[in-house]
Design a protein around this motif. Structure first.
Motif, PDB file in Angstrom:
ATOM      1  N   LEU A   1       0.812  -1.209   0.000  1.00 30.73           N
ATOM      2  CA  LEU A   1       0.000   0.000   0.000  1.00 30.73           C
ATOM      3  C   LEU A   1       0.849   1.264   0.000  1.00 30.73           C
ATOM      4  N   GLU A   2       1.903   1.291   0.801  1.00 26.98           N
ATOM      5  CA  GLU A   2       2.783   2.464   0.829  1.00 26.98           C
ATOM      6  C   GLU A   2       3.495   2.659  -0.513  1.00 26.98           C
ATOM      7  N   GLY A   3       3.773   1.573  -1.191  1.00 29.97           N
ATOM      8  CA  GLY A   3       4.477   1.655  -2.460  1.00 29.97           C
ATOM      9  C   GLY A   3       3.595   1.995  -3.642  1.00 29.97           C
ATOM     10  N   THR A   4       2.271   1.950  -3.452  1.00 23.40           N
ATOM     11  CA  THR A   4       1.383   2.191  -4.584  1.00 23.40           C
ATOM     12  C   THR A   4       0.374   3.313  -4.380  1.00 23.40           C
ATOM     13  N   PHE A   5       0.014   3.641  -3.151  1.00 21.62           N
ATOM     14  CA  PHE A   5      -1.014   4.665  -2.910  1.00 21.62           C
ATOM     15  C   PHE A   5      -0.646   6.019  -3.491  1.00 21.62           C
ATOM     16  N   TYR A   6       0.627   6.393  -3.444  1.00 25.90           N
ATOM     17  CA  TYR A   6       1.022   7.718  -3.925  1.00 25.90           C
ATOM     18  C   TYR A   6       0.737   7.889  -5.418  1.00 25.90           C
ATOM     19  N   CYS A   7       0.623   6.798  -6.109  1.00 25.06           N
ATOM     20  CA  CYS A   7       0.467   6.836  -7.553  1.00 25.06           C
ATOM     21  C   CYS A   7      -0.992   6.675  -7.992  1.00 25.06           C
ATOM     22  N   ALA A   8      -1.870   6.298  -7.085  1.00 23.23           N
ATOM     23  CA  ALA A   8      -3.281   6.132  -7.438  1.00 23.23           C
ATOM     24  C   ALA A   8      -3.903   7.490  -7.708  1.00 23.23           C
ATOM     25  N   SER A   9      -4.761   7.549  -8.692  1.00 21.05           N
ATOM     26  CA  SER A   9      -5.392   8.804  -9.089  1.00 21.05           C
ATOM     27  C   SER A   9      -6.413   9.250  -8.042  1.00 21.05           C
TER      28      SER A   9
ATOM     29  N   ASN B   1       2.611 -18.399  -5.893  1.00 22.45           N
ATOM     30  CA  ASN B   1       3.252 -17.973  -4.649  1.00 22.45           C
ATOM     31  C   ASN B   1       3.783 -16.544  -4.732  1.00 22.45           C
ATOM     32  N   LYS B   2       3.285 -15.763  -5.685  1.00 21.70           N
ATOM     33  CA  LYS B   2       3.720 -14.376  -5.847  1.00 21.70           C
ATOM     34  C   LYS B   2       2.520 -13.443  -5.795  1.00 21.70           C
ATOM     35  N   TRP B   3       2.725 -12.210  -5.382  1.00 16.40           N
ATOM     36  CA  TRP B   3       1.673 -11.199  -5.407  1.00 16.40           C
ATOM     37  C   TRP B   3       2.220  -9.921  -6.024  1.00 16.40           C
ATOM     38  N   GLN B   4       1.315  -9.140  -6.602  1.00 10.02           N
ATOM     39  CA  GLN B   4       1.659  -7.854  -7.196  1.00 10.02           C
ATOM     40  C   GLN B   4       0.596  -6.846  -6.790  1.00 10.02           C
ATOM     41  N   ALA B   5       1.016  -5.625  -6.547  1.00 16.17           N
ATOM     42  CA  ALA B   5       0.102  -4.508  -6.314  1.00 16.17           C
ATOM     43  C   ALA B   5       0.523  -3.405  -7.277  1.00 16.17           C
ATOM     44  N   ALA B   6      -0.449  -2.834  -7.989  1.00 12.78           N
ATOM     45  CA  ALA B   6      -0.136  -1.810  -8.982  1.00 12.78           C
ATOM     46  C   ALA B   6      -1.171  -0.695  -8.922  1.00 12.78           C
ATOM     47  N   SER B   7      -0.730   0.524  -9.223  1.00 17.59           N
ATOM     48  CA  SER B   7      -1.641   1.658  -9.338  1.00 17.59           C
ATOM     49  C   SER B   7      -1.077   2.640 -10.357  1.00 17.59           C
ATOM     50  N   THR B   8      -1.961   3.480 -10.886  1.00 16.91           N
ATOM     51  CA  THR B   8      -1.545   4.483 -11.854  1.00 16.91           C
ATOM     52  C   THR B   8      -2.481   5.682 -11.781  1.00 16.91           C
ATOM     53  N   ASN B   9      -1.981   6.817 -12.219  1.00 16.69           N
ATOM     54  CA  ASN B   9      -2.831   7.998 -12.361  1.00 16.69           C
ATOM     55  C   ASN B   9      -2.801   8.479 -13.812  1.00 16.69           C
ATOM     56  N   SER B  10      -2.405   7.641 -14.709  1.00 23.46           N
ATOM     57  CA  SER B  10      -2.241   7.826 -16.151  1.00 23.46           C
ATOM     58  C   SER B  10      -0.971   8.587 -16.511  1.00 23.46           C
ATOM     59  N   HIS B  11      -0.228   9.075 -15.521  1.00 22.10           N
ATOM     60  CA  HIS B  11       1.069   9.705 -15.769  1.00 22.10           C
ATOM     61  C   HIS B  11       2.195   8.912 -15.097  1.00 22.10           C
ATOM     62  N   LYS B  12       1.889   8.327 -13.948  1.00 21.29           N
ATOM     63  CA  LYS B  12       2.856   7.540 -13.188  1.00 21.29           C
ATOM     64  C   LYS B  12       2.303   6.133 -13.006  1.00 21.29           C
ATOM     65  N   LEU B  13       3.211   5.164 -12.862  1.00 26.17           N
ATOM     66  CA  LEU B  13       2.831   3.781 -12.612  1.00 26.17           C
ATOM     67  C   LEU B  13       3.673   3.258 -11.460  1.00 26.17           C
ATOM     68  N   ALA B  14       3.017   2.629 -10.482  1.00 17.31           N
ATOM     69  CA  ALA B  14       3.730   2.022  -9.355  1.00 17.31           C
ATOM     70  C   ALA B  14       3.434   0.535  -9.338  1.00 17.31           C
ATOM     71  N   LEU B  15       4.451  -0.281  -9.138  1.00 15.12           N
ATOM     72  CA  LEU B  15       4.304  -1.728  -9.089  1.00 15.12           C
ATOM     73  C   LEU B  15       5.171  -2.260  -7.959  1.00 15.12           C
TER      74      LEU B  15
END
Length: 62
Positions: free
Chosen positions: A12-20, A38-52
């Motif tokens: 959450l800390e690694g992706t919230f800043y990038c959510a629109s 056995n893997k997980w991914q969290a991703a967010s974007t605001n159409s200018h930045k992408l966090a994964l």
């Protein structure tokens, strides 16, 4: 499924800043979680930045 609080907090800390925050594009206002074996991914974007953020789980899930 079990995910430790530290792993969830890191995701959450690694992706919230990038959510629109633009409510006209609601699909971009959240964080997408993906679980694969056995893997997980969290991703967010605001159409200018992408966090994964990625990590591993202690057990495998189908």
């Amino acid at each position: 499924m079990n995910l430790s609080a530290k792993k969830l907090q890191a995701a959450l800390e690694g992706t919230f800043y990038c959510a629109s925050s633009d409510e006209t594009k609601l699909v971009l206002t959240g964080v997408n979680f993906k679980i694969d074996t056995n893997k997980w991914q969290a991703a967010s974007t605001n159409s200018h930045k992408l966090a994964l953020v990625t990590g591993t789980l202690n057990h495998e899930y189908s």
